[in-house]
Design a protein around this motif. Structure first.
Motif, PDB file in Angstrom:
ATOM      1  N   GLY A 196     -37.729 -67.384 -30.022  1.00 25.76           N
ATOM      2  CA  GLY A 196     -38.615 -66.608 -30.868  1.00 25.76           C
ATOM      3  C   GLY A 196     -39.862 -67.389 -31.210  1.00 25.76           C
ATOM      4  N   THR A 197     -40.511 -67.002 -32.292  1.00 30.35           N
ATOM      5  CA  THR A 197     -41.734 -67.655 -32.739  1.00 30.35           C
ATOM      6  C   THR A 197     -41.605 -68.018 -34.208  1.00 30.35           C
ATOM      7  OG1 THR A 197     -42.744 -65.510 -33.251  1.00 30.35           O
ATOM      8  CG2 THR A 197     -43.173 -66.443 -31.075  1.00 30.35           C
ATOM      9  N   GLY A 198     -42.372 -69.008 -34.616  1.00 31.60           N
ATOM     10  CA  GLY A 198     -42.370 -69.436 -35.999  1.00 31.60           C
ATOM     11  C   GLY A 198     -43.304 -68.596 -36.840  1.00 31.60           C
ATOM     12  N   PRO A 199     -43.377 -68.874 -38.138  1.00 29.89           N
ATOM     13  CA  PRO A 199     -44.259 -68.102 -39.021  1.00 29.89           C
ATOM     14  C   PRO A 199     -45.718 -68.239 -38.613  1.00 29.89           C
ATOM     15  CG  PRO A 199     -43.414 -70.085 -40.111  1.00 29.89           C
ATOM     16  CD  PRO A 199     -42.656 -69.942 -38.841  1.00 29.89           C
ATOM     17  N   ASP A 200     -46.390 -67.094 -38.505  1.00 30.84           N
ATOM     18  CA  ASP A 200     -47.805 -67.055 -38.123  1.00 30.84           C
ATOM     19  C   ASP A 200     -48.069 -67.735 -36.779  1.00 30.84           C
ATOM     20  OD1 ASP A 200     -48.463 -65.761 -40.547  1.00 30.84           O
ATOM     21  OD2 ASP A 200     -48.509 -67.686 -41.591  1.00 30.84           O
ATOM     22  N   GLY A 201     -47.072 -67.711 -35.892  1.00 27.57           N
ATOM     23  CA  GLY A 201     -47.261 -68.295 -34.566  1.00 27.57           C
ATOM     24  C   GLY A 201     -47.375 -69.804 -34.555  1.00 27.57           C
ATOM     25  N   ALA A 202     -46.804 -70.465 -35.584  1.00 26.83           N
ATOM     26  CA  ALA A 202     -46.914 -71.922 -35.686  1.00 26.83           C
ATOM     27  C   ALA A 202     -46.256 -72.632 -34.513  1.00 26.83           C
ATOM     28  CB  ALA A 202     -46.292 -72.407 -36.996  1.00 26.83           C
ATOM     29  N   TYR A 203     -45.258 -72.004 -33.916  1.00 28.32           N
ATOM     30  CA  TYR A 203     -44.573 -72.580 -32.766  1.00 28.32           C
ATOM     31  C   TYR A 203     -43.831 -71.464 -32.041  1.00 28.32           C
ATOM     32  CZ  TYR A 203     -40.599 -72.344 -35.986  1.00 28.32           C
ATOM     33  OH  TYR A 203     -39.648 -71.906 -36.872  1.00 28.32           O
ATOM     34  N   TRP A 221     -28.285 -70.532 -31.086  1.00 28.17           N
ATOM     35  CA  TRP A 221     -29.146 -70.703 -32.253  1.00 28.17           C
ATOM     36  C   TRP A 221     -29.847 -69.386 -32.560  1.00 28.17           C
ATOM     37  CZ3 TRP A 221     -32.153 -75.981 -32.406  1.00 28.17           C
ATOM     38  CH2 TRP A 221     -31.235 -77.041 -32.285  1.00 28.17           C
ATOM     39  N   ASP A 222     -29.986 -69.055 -33.835  1.00 28.12           N
ATOM     40  CA  ASP A 222     -30.749 -67.866 -34.202  1.00 28.12           C
ATOM     41  C   ASP A 222     -32.113 -68.216 -34.786  1.00 28.12           C
ATOM     42  OD1 ASP A 222     -30.074 -68.836 -36.682  1.00 28.12           O
ATOM     43  OD2 ASP A 222     -29.031 -67.025 -37.359  1.00 28.12           O
ATOM     44  N   CYS A 223     -32.433 -69.493 -34.834  1.00 21.73           N
ATOM     45  CA  CYS A 223     -33.754 -69.932 -35.280  1.00 21.73           C
ATOM     46  C   CYS A 223     -33.939 -71.372 -34.823  1.00 21.73           C
ATOM     47  CB  CYS A 223     -33.905 -69.820 -36.796  1.00 21.73           C
ATOM     48  SG  CYS A 223     -32.772 -70.907 -37.715  1.00 21.73           S
ATOM     49  N   LEU A 224     -35.158 -71.864 -34.921  1.00 18.75           N
ATOM     50  CA  LEU A 224     -35.414 -73.279 -34.644  1.00 18.75           C
ATOM     51  C   LEU A 224     -35.294 -74.076 -35.931  1.00 18.75           C
ATOM     52  CD1 LEU A 224     -36.340 -75.548 -32.686  1.00 18.75           C
ATOM     53  CD2 LEU A 224     -38.681 -75.053 -33.459  1.00 18.75           C
ATOM     54  N   VAL A 225     -36.044 -73.683 -36.933  1.00 18.62           N
ATOM     55  CA  VAL A 225     -36.022 -74.352 -38.237  1.00 18.62           C
ATOM     56  C   VAL A 225     -35.244 -73.475 -39.210  1.00 18.62           C
ATOM     57  CG1 VAL A 225     -37.408 -75.248 -40.141  1.00 18.62           C
ATOM     58  CG2 VAL A 225     -38.224 -75.464 -37.773  1.00 18.62           C
ATOM     59  N   ALA A 226     -34.152 -74.008 -39.720  1.00 16.61           N
ATOM     60  CA  ALA A 226     -33.265 -73.233 -40.604  1.00 16.61           C
ATOM     61  C   ALA A 226     -33.679 -73.406 -42.054  1.00 16.61           C
ATOM     62  CB  ALA A 226     -31.819 -73.671 -40.398  1.00 16.61           C
ATOM     63  N   GLU A 227     -34.878 -72.966 -42.372  1.00 16.12           N
ATOM     64  CA  GLU A 227     -35.371 -73.041 -43.737  1.00 16.12           C
ATOM     65  C   GLU A 227     -36.081 -71.742 -44.084  1.00 16.12           C
ATOM     66  OE1 GLU A 227     -37.613 -76.537 -44.571  1.00 16.12           O
ATOM     67  OE2 GLU A 227     -36.001 -77.915 -43.989  1.00 16.12           O
ATOM     68  N   ARG A 267     -35.513 -65.639 -38.236  1.00 13.97           N
ATOM     69  CA  ARG A 267     -34.278 -65.721 -37.456  1.00 13.97           C
ATOM     70  C   ARG A 267     -34.254 -64.558 -36.475  1.00 13.97           C
ATOM     71  NH1 ARG A 267     -30.248 -69.126 -39.427  1.00 13.97           N
ATOM     72  NH2 ARG A 267     -30.725 -70.095 -41.429  1.00 13.97           N
ATOM     73  N   VAL A 268     -33.824 -64.818 -35.248  1.00 14.85           N
ATOM     74  CA  VAL A 268     -33.789 -63.771 -34.231  1.00 14.85           C
ATOM     75  C   VAL A 268     -32.433 -63.081 -34.246  1.00 14.85           C
ATOM     76  CG1 VAL A 268     -35.439 -65.016 -32.783  1.00 14.85           C
ATOM     77  CG2 VAL A 268     -32.978 -65.288 -32.377  1.00 14.85           C
ATOM     78  N   ASP A 269     -32.419 -61.878 -33.734  1.00 12.41           N
ATOM     79  CA  ASP A 269     -31.183 -61.111 -33.608  1.00 12.41           C
ATOM     80  C   ASP A 269     -30.486 -61.559 -32.331  1.00 12.41           C
ATOM     81  OD1 ASP A 269     -29.147 -59.275 -33.460  1.00 12.41           O
ATOM     82  OD2 ASP A 269     -30.410 -57.535 -33.894  1.00 12.41           O
ATOM     83  N   THR A 270     -29.464 -62.392 -32.448  1.00 11.25           N
ATOM     84  CA  THR A 270     -28.820 -62.955 -31.259  1.00 11.25           C
ATOM     85  C   THR A 270     -28.108 -61.901 -30.421  1.00 11.25           C
ATOM     86  OG1 THR A 270     -26.862 -63.513 -32.582  1.00 11.25           O
ATOM     87  CG2 THR A 270     -28.526 -65.238 -32.282  1.00 11.25           C
ATOM     88  N   ALA A 271     -27.835 -60.730 -31.002  1.00 17.21           N
ATOM     89  CA  ALA A 271     -27.203 -59.663 -30.222  1.00 17.21           C
ATOM     90  C   ALA A 271     -28.122 -59.162 -29.125  1.00 17.21           C
ATOM     91  CB  ALA A 271     -26.801 -58.509 -31.134  1.00 17.21           C
ATOM     92  N   HIS A 272     -29.426 -59.468 -29.226  1.00 20.90           N
ATOM     93  CA  HIS A 272     -30.399 -59.020 -28.228  1.00 20.90           C
ATOM     94  C   HIS A 272     -30.822 -60.135 -27.281  1.00 20.90           C
ATOM     95  CE1 HIS A 272     -31.491 -54.917 -29.822  1.00 20.90           C
ATOM     96  NE2 HIS A 272     -30.773 -55.411 -30.833  1.00 20.90           N
ATOM     97  N   LEU A 273     -30.129 -61.269 -27.305  1.00 25.31           N
ATOM     98  CA  LEU A 273     -30.479 -62.356 -26.401  1.00 25.31           C
ATOM     99  C   LEU A 273     -30.192 -61.960 -24.957  1.00 25.31           C
ATOM    100  CD1 LEU A 273     -29.208 -65.647 -28.095  1.00 25.31           C
ATOM    101  CD2 LEU A 273     -31.486 -64.663 -28.135  1.00 25.31           C
ATOM    102  N   ARG A 274     -31.088 -62.314 -24.062  1.00 26.97           N
ATOM    103  CA  ARG A 274     -30.901 -62.110 -22.632  1.00 26.97           C
ATOM    104  C   ARG A 274     -31.275 -63.410 -21.934  1.00 26.97           C
ATOM    105  NH1 ARG A 274     -28.710 -58.715 -24.820  1.00 26.97           N
ATOM    106  NH2 ARG A 274     -28.798 -56.459 -24.524  1.00 26.97           N
TER     107      ARG A 274
END
Length: 274
Positions: free
Chosen positions: A100-107, A201-207, A212-219
């Motif tokens: 996924g992407t971070g807040p405001d496209g930070a990463y 993982w459902d996110c990179l930074v857990a804060e 957080r991404v919906d892991t049910a949609h991972l491909r």
């Protein structure tokens, strides 16, 4: 339970006071994303009833991704109504490939069952000497010229030396403009490699504030193509890695073909070759 397209709410009912006094639960929802609240106005941004019945769970469907909501539940019966129990909830981010992407496209981040990739846009004119990256088993910090770009606890544990040694590169950005930092971290696995989306993982930074991404949609994509599970040990792992594939237990060598009976094309080829 948070999804990218909805929310599932569950609650525990209180002790029944009488079998003749049936409880009915009322569920209401209100938007809390500032832009949505502003667009709807005071008249339409308050709580609205979505459910009334004896059930102790309800699913809100067709909600927008990455939106904030307030959900509240109360019980009603012949004796009256209880107070509201309210919670805050946020729908999840739709995965981009397997990340996924971070807040405001930070990463941006992506993953395989064994690795995590991170891409961070670098400010114009950034040189390798201005890049600082620190990796610890449960924490990642990236800064450019002393200004933090990514900093926080990781969703899971990664493999790294005691001194945080790792490799990264400052490369041309994918759009051809500017530079970006790209790095790969190795996940610390338990016993076996799992392709189960629920175990990724459902996110990179857990804060707080990091989607957080919906892991049910991972491909399992890589380069916009299917990435086959090369180390999958059974058909169940293949199904987890490629959930859109169709599987059958029928022996395909005994199934009649279509489009001109293509199953016996080999016999026809041999016959025409003579």
């Amino acid at each position: 339970v948070e999804r990218c397209d909805g929310l599932e709410v569950r609650w525990a009912p209180g002790a029944s006071t009488s079998r003749y006094n049936s409880d009915v639960f009322v569920v209401e929802l209100a938007p809390r994303t500032p832009k949505v609240v502003e667009a709807l106005g005071p008249a339409f941004s308050g709580f609205a009833e979505f459910h009334r019945g004896p059930e102790t769970r309800f699913s809100f469907d067709k909600l927008g991704a990455e939106q904030d909501f307030a959900v509240r539940v109360r019980c009603e019966n012949r004796a009256g109504a209880s107070g509201w129990v309210e919670i805050a909830a946020r729908t999840r981010q739709v995965p981009t490939r397997c990340g996924g992407t971070g807040p405001d496209g930070a990463y941006a981040w992506d993953q395989t069952p064994t690795e995590v990739e991170v891409t961070v846009p670098a400010p114009p004119g950034t040189t390798p000497k201005q890049v600082s990256v620190t990796v610890k088993p449960r924490r990642l910090e990236i800064s450019f010229a002393g200004v933090a770009a990514v900093a926080g606890a990781l969703c899971g544990e990664v493999v790294c030396g005691e001194d945080g040694d790792f490799e990264w590169e400052l490369r041309d950005a994918g759009d051809g403009e500017g530079k970006e930092l790209f790095m790969t971290m190795e996940k610390r696995l338990r016993d076996v490699v799992s392709y189960d989306p629920a175990e990724q993982w459902d996110c990179l930074v857990a804060e707080r504030g990091h989607p957080r991404v919906d892991t049910a949609h991972l491909r399992w994509f890589r380069g916009y193509e299917w990435r086959p599970p090369q180390d999958a040990s059974n058909v169940d792992e293949v199904k987890q890695a490629m959930p859109d594939m169709r599987f059958t237990d029928v022996d395909q060598t005994k199934v009649s073909g279509r489009d001109g009976e293509l199953d016996d094309w080999g016999d026809k080829w041999n016959k025409n070759r003579r």
